[in-house]
Design a protein around this motif. Structure first.
Motif, PDB file in Angstrom:
ATOM      1  N   ASP A   1       0.945  -1.159   0.077  1.00 40.16           N
ATOM      2  CA  ASP A   1       0.112  -0.147  -0.111  1.00 40.16           C
ATOM      3  C   ASP A   1       0.695   1.136   0.130  1.00 40.16           C
ATOM      4  O   ASP A   1       0.603   2.326  -0.622  1.00 40.16           O
ATOM      5  CB  ASP A   1      -1.070   0.043   1.158  1.00 40.16           C
ATOM      6  N   TYR A   2       1.817   1.169   0.649  1.00 34.70           N
ATOM      7  CA  TYR A   2       2.879   2.519   0.845  1.00 34.70           C
ATOM      8  C   TYR A   2       3.705   2.522  -0.583  1.00 34.70           C
ATOM      9  O   TYR A   2       3.801   3.766  -1.135  1.00 34.70           O
ATOM     10  CB  TYR A   2       3.729   2.487   1.835  1.00 34.70           C
TER      11      TYR A   2
ATOM     12  N   ASN B   1      -1.663  -3.500   4.119  1.00 29.18           N
ATOM     13  CA  ASN B   1      -1.757  -3.736   5.543  1.00 29.18           C
ATOM     14  C   ASN B   1      -1.731  -2.478   6.252  1.00 29.18           C
ATOM     15  O   ASN B   1      -1.441  -2.451   7.528  1.00 29.18           O
ATOM     16  CB  ASN B   1      -0.333  -4.711   6.170  1.00 29.18           C
TER      17      ASN B   1
ATOM     18  N   ALA C   1      -0.019   0.039   6.402  1.00 26.78           N
ATOM     19  CA  ALA C   1       1.467   0.350   7.140  1.00 26.78           C
ATOM     20  C   ALA C   1       2.258   0.023   6.430  1.00 26.78           C
ATOM     21  O   ALA C   1       2.520  -0.397   5.186  1.00 26.78           O
ATOM     22  CB  ALA C   1       1.416  -0.687   8.314  1.00 26.78           C
ATOM     23  N   LEU C   2       3.626   0.618   6.809  1.00 25.90           N
ATOM     24  CA  LEU C   2       4.899   0.415   6.198  1.00 25.90           C
ATOM     25  C   LEU C   2       5.126  -0.752   6.850  1.00 25.90           C
ATOM     26  O   LEU C   2       6.090  -0.814   8.071  1.00 25.90           O
ATOM     27  CB  LEU C   2       5.876   1.452   6.495  1.00 25.90           C
TER      28      LEU C   2
ATOM     29  N   TRP D   1      -1.279  -5.319  -1.869  1.00 24.40           N
ATOM     30  CA  TRP D   1      -1.214  -6.119  -0.513  1.00 24.40           C
ATOM     31  C   TRP D   1      -1.421  -4.822   0.633  1.00 24.40           C
ATOM     32  O   TRP D   1      -0.201  -4.082   0.675  1.00 24.40           O
ATOM     33  CB  TRP D   1       0.045  -6.686  -0.349  1.00 24.40           C
TER      34      TRP D   1
HETATM   35 MG   LIG Z   1       2.257  -1.961   3.746  1.00 26.79          MG
END
Ligand SMILES: [Mg+2]
Ligand SMILES: Cc1ncc(C[n+]2csc(CCOP(=O)(O)OP(=O)(O)O)c2C)c(N)n1
Length: 539
Positions: A432-433, A459, A461-462, A457
């Protein structure tokens, strides 16, 4: 009839098998575009110069042919450098043509538009070959050197800088095809004989193959089978043996069971691999104790921190073929161990719940793609698992930004790959990042009409950095950012988009995306796949 140097340059490119250029025109590169319409050179407009570099990288990874990128002096040039760093570390050929301010101003700090202190100095620090032209003859000679460097020996990105007043000058030079440099290095007979002797006396031979062995699939297989050896690859060498072949440990160098085997091998053949930190991912050096034969086209690799007892400077294919002809057929270590299966089982048993959830998605991707499908992956946790667990039966089906480890690689590199090989099914896989580094290239994919599933994918978050902070007992800071609505964003760019909640739906969404004449973003939420995997395993 005289033409401008800019036109001469594009004619030279076209005459020398460059058929695609990625770029963003600017006032400093106008003269590169004057002759473009008249030659057989496709121009692809991207939305950021970094993507021009990644796209040229993907183009070369899938086709073996270099593409070019046109960038303006200063910011256009610096924008592409991150992608150049990636191509350098993964031995990918690409050619960057950059303009520079007018010759009388160079080095004088007049503050002209797009001025850099020294573009050539920066280029020298990052490209394999970096040249600045001061005349039309220089353009010809430097381009010849750049193209030769892309095609002979270990490929690295090449750079040609041309001041904009020179681009506008006229020349009587006529663009011709350069003489072709020889493509391979023939290995010397003496080290080949030494390698044969060493391997004939080996009791536990292990072959480690990297991206440099991709053109030597058959020769490698013949040697592995003749020696009854085991084979482990790096991520770049994935697929050199079919996934299920009994000798194939897969790209499992980072895993303890494989490292234990490697430590017990008495003779190791490392072919076309740096054995770098990013191949091993557990410290700077594998704990090898056996005698080492190295085969590499890059002579500097033969004597690095894994200095070879038998260094073979040559290309993988001819060297492996010569060794394979010389060694005796035997039944040995691999048969005694019962093949690679028990090691691979031990690796699989070490997967926790998260890895099993990611693996479910990787298997869905694999079954949705035909045999020649290619995944371009980004720096995301699912791809780190995929470096090993994504099954490949041929080399070149899993492209990861291994060495430089650059976020934002997957989408533009996949677009470049589709432009080079429109008939090959290609998929981009990003976190996502990481996706957000180059998500603006969705519009390039829409504009070019490329069929491209983009699996995200998510989540939220990093994720890897969060986990690393937690493991190091650092309070997590800066590892959770707000995400856009990926579906709405993709649709705003004109792409198709959907969210799926479990592997079967992912597989059918990818199958659908492969039939659509444009990009399709498919979002998967980590939590959904974790739940689906837990439910699946309890039934
Ligand atoms: Mg992520
Ligand atoms: C250009 C660049 N900047 C920073 C990093 C460091 N980095 C590596 S992974 C990562 C987090 C990526 O997050 P995401 O794409 O969501 O993947 P996840 O780890 O969550 O699967 C960061 C910031 C990098 N590799 N490249």
């Amino acid at each position: 009839m005289s033409i401008t140097v800019g036109t001469y340059l594009v004619e030279l490119l076209a005459a020398n098998d460059i058929d695609c250029v990625f770029g963003i025109p600017g006032v400093h590169t106008l003269e590169l575009y004057r002759g473009l319409a008249a030659v057989k050179l496709r121009h692809v407009l991207v939305r950021h110069e970094q993507a021009a570099g990644f796209a040229a990288d993907g183009y070369a990874r899938i086709s073996g042919r270099a593409a070019a990128a046109f960038v303006i002096s200063g910011p256009g040039f610096t924008n592409i450098l991150t992608a150049v760093g990636q191509a350098y570390s993964d031995s990918v050929p690409l050619l960057v043509i950059a303009s520079m301010p007018v010759r009388p101003s160079l080095g004088k700090h007049w503050g002209v538009l797009h001025e850099m202190k020294s573009q050539q100095t920066v280029a020298s620090g990052i490209f394999g070959v970096a040249r600045t032209a001061a005349s039309a003859e220089d353009v010809r000679d430097h381009l010849r050197a750049c193209l030769a460097s892309l095609r002979v020996g270990r490929p690295r990105p090449a750079y040609l800088g041309i001041p904009l007043d020179l681009l506008a000058k006229s020349t009587d030079l006529v663009a011709t095809r350069f003489p072709q440099a020889p493509s391979g290095v023939d290995s010397a007979a003496a080290p080949i004989d030494a390698a044969i002797r060493l391997l004939d006396g080996a009791r536990r031979p292990l072959i480690v193959a990297g991206g440099g062995a991709r053109g030597a699939r058959l020769e490698l297989r013949a040697l592995v089978e003749k020696l009854d050896a085991l084979l482990v690859t790096t991520a770049a060498g994935k697929g050199l043996l079919p996934e299920q072949h009994g000798a194939n440990l897969g790209a499992s160098l980072p895993y303890a069971p494989t490292q234990a085997l490697a430590a017990s091998a008495d003779v190791i053949v490392a072919v076309g691999t740096e054995l770098s930190e990013t191949d091993v991912y557990s410290g700077l050096r594998l704990p090898l104790t056996g005698r080492l034969i190295r085969i590499d086209i890059d002579a500097t690799k033969l004597c690095d921190h894994y200095a070879a007892e038998v260094p073979i400077w040559g290309d993988a294919r001819s060297s492996l073929a010569a060794i394979g002809r010389g060694v005796s057929q035997r039944v040995g270590w691999r048969t005694a161990l019962g093949g690679a299966a028990s090691t691979r089982e031990a690796i699989r048993d070490s997967f926790g719940a998260m890895a099993r959830a990611q693996w479910g998605a990787l298997r869905a991707i694999r079954s949705a793609l035909p045999a020649d499908g290619v995944v371009f992956s980004d720096m995301t946790q699912i791809a780190y698992l995929g470096n090993y667990a994504y099954a490949t039966d041929a080399p070149g089906c899993w492209m990861h930004p291994s060495g430089y480890g650059t976020l934002g690689f997957a989408l533009p590199a996949a677009i470049g790959a589709k432009i080079a090989a429109p008939a090959r099914p290609v998929l981009a896989l990003a976190g996502d990042y990481g996706l957000q580094f180059t998500i603006n290239e969705l519009i390039t994919a829409v504009e070019q009409g490329v069929t491209l599933p983009i699996v995200v994918w998510n989540n939220a978050a990093l994720g890897q950095i969060r986990d690393d902070m937690l493991a190091a007992r650092i309070p997590p800071i800066g590892v959770v950012g707000r995400n856009p609505d990926f579906i709405a964003l993709a649709q705003a760019y004109g792409a198709a988009a959907s969210r799926v909640h479990e592997p079967e739906a992912l597989e059918s969404a990818i199958r659908g995306a492969l039939k659509y004449a444009g990009p399709t973003l498919i979002e998967i939420r980590e939590t959904d796949f974790l739940t689906a995997s837990t439910l699946g395993s309890s039934t």
